[in-house]
Design a protein around this motif. Sequence first.
Motif, mmCIF file in Angstrom:
data_model
loop_
_atom_site.group_PDB
_atom_site.id
_atom_site.type_symbol
_atom_site.label_atom_id
_atom_site.label_comp_id
_atom_site.label_asym_id
_atom_site.label_seq_id
_atom_site.Cartn_x
_atom_site.Cartn_y
_atom_site.Cartn_z
ATOM 1 N N CYS A 213 3.880 4.722 -1.287
ATOM 2 C CA CYS A 213 4.024 3.393 -1.034
ATOM 3 C C CYS A 213 5.554 2.739 -1.175
ATOM 4 O O CYS A 213 6.205 3.627 -2.037
ATOM 5 C CB CYS A 213 2.960 2.584 -1.813
ATOM 6 S SG CYS A 213 3.565 2.510 -3.528
ATOM 7 N N GLY A 215 6.338 1.061 -3.744
ATOM 8 C CA GLY A 215 6.571 1.072 -5.308
ATOM 9 C C GLY A 215 7.606 -0.030 -5.798
ATOM 10 O O GLY A 215 8.124 -1.055 -5.238
ATOM 11 N N CYS A 219 8.260 -3.725 -4.040
ATOM 12 C CA CYS A 219 6.859 -4.302 -4.204
ATOM 13 C C CYS A 219 6.736 -5.039 -5.583
ATOM 14 O O CYS A 219 7.258 -4.390 -6.774
ATOM 15 C CB CYS A 219 5.986 -3.223 -4.104
ATOM 16 S SG CYS A 219 4.222 -4.100 -4.386
ATOM 17 N N GLY A 255 2.532 3.144 -6.469
ATOM 18 C CA GLY A 255 3.290 2.606 -7.695
ATOM 19 C C GLY A 255 2.444 1.838 -8.469
ATOM 20 O O GLY A 255 2.969 1.125 -9.611
ATOM 21 N N ASN A 258 -3.243 -0.578 -7.035
ATOM 22 C CA ASN A 258 -3.855 -1.164 -6.024
ATOM 23 C C ASN A 258 -3.857 0.267 -4.882
ATOM 24 O O ASN A 258 -4.685 0.062 -3.843
ATOM 25 C CB ASN A 258 -2.977 -2.144 -5.285
ATOM 26 C CG ASN A 258 -2.925 -3.554 -6.106
ATOM 27 O OD1 ASN A 258 -4.192 -3.752 -6.399
ATOM 28 N ND2 ASN A 258 -2.068 -4.102 -6.345
ATOM 29 N N CYS A 260 -1.990 1.696 -2.776
ATOM 30 C CA CYS A 260 -1.300 1.711 -1.060
ATOM 31 C C CYS A 260 -1.169 3.087 -0.805
ATOM 32 O O CYS A 260 -1.055 3.101 0.430
ATOM 33 C CB CYS A 260 -0.485 0.601 -1.044
ATOM 34 S SG CYS A 260 -0.915 -1.058 -1.617
HETATM 35 S S1 SF4 Z 1 0.325 0.397 -4.608
HETATM 36 FE FE1 SF4 Z 1 0.840 -1.239 -3.235
HETATM 37 S S2 SF4 Z 1 0.902 -3.006 -4.643
HETATM 38 FE FE2 SF4 Z 1 1.187 -1.324 -5.754
HETATM 39 S S3 SF4 Z 1 3.416 -0.706 -6.118
HETATM 40 FE FE3 SF4 Z 1 2.573 0.395 -4.219
HETATM 41 S S4 SF4 Z 1 2.694 -1.055 -2.583
HETATM 42 FE FE4 SF4 Z 1 2.864 -2.232 -4.431
#
Ligand code: SF4
Length: 350
Positions: A213, A215, A219, A255, A258, A260
């Motif tokens: 992701c 990260g 983000c 990261g 969530n 992603c």
């Molecule tokens: S998992 Fe998703 S919300 Fe978390 S840092 Fe990565 S992109 Fe962002």
Amino acid sequence: MGGGLGRTPVIGKEIFDFVEKKHLLTALEAILRVYNREGRRDNKYKARIKILVKETGVEEFKNKVIEEWALIKDSSLTLTDEEIDRCQKFFDAPDHQKLGNSPAQLTDKLQSNILFAAWHSQNVKPHKVLGYSIVTVCFKETGVAPGDVTDRQLEQIADLSDQYSFGEIRISHKQNIVMADVRQDQLFELWKALESGAMASRNLGLLTDVICCPGGDFCALANAKSIPIAESIQRKFDDHEELTNIGEMNLNISGCMNACGHHHVGNIGILGVDKKGEEYYQVSLGGSSKNNASLGKIIGPSFAQEEIPDVVETIVGVYKEMRNDDEKFIDTYNRIGIDPFKEKVYAKAD
Ligand code: SF4
């Protein structure tokens, strides 16, 4: 039903083992009706089908869906043949030519060009139509954020898809691009063109074909950076021979919770966590998003950023030592469990 990642990862459960085409819409409608009626509207974090299925229990949820389905199964929502035909037209197969399999020029090039042969064996998959192949352009170059594509590369991909794949591409969840209908006698030309645009990475499905992701670099929700972690792993394993020796491996990085980057379903999953204001990384093993889907198990206390490449190397080392012939990482893990990995990783950390 009820699958999902994020803070509460759950593997979906089977509700119907078979649904006739014409009843597909009513089956889905029945699920949505039950969720709409009974879902957690009191708490936006719990307003998910997976939470309802978990709280209700799969069997009871299934019974409620079947009851609801009985009310609408033969209604105006039932799909007619005409409607199925109408939808089908949006997905007409391209105009494939009648060709033979493995043309002579392909066989010659595979024998005479080692780099092309290596790319072909990793990134080219069989097609159901004779004389065609499925090509995945893998955007996992060491030193470039996984899945990053420049505007010039995208222009080039658009031109190449016009030239070699009926003007169509697909973006895969692995952050790569698929050209689904390439003539086998044009594979070498396509590879040359991809090479000229630095798009001929031959590591599809291998350890460095990381899902990552954005990260902390991009983000606002991140606990930690993920792109530098991917890069440090790619640098450590920047040897194609070793990568193919390790074989099929999914390494996914998120990261934050969530998810992603789908770390829960990576054979090796890495999650950025915040430890008293410092960026740390939790490692899990044994996740898979294939047919026998599974969620990874956390190996133990988290690691500092600079420790991660060595941790991955130790995990890979245990696998190589313990695997049977041709056994994939996930199968070795399922056979021996997490303990041998844990022992070696933390023995080293001590
Ligand atoms: S998992 Fe998703 S919300 Fe978390 S840092 Fe990565 S992109 Fe962002």
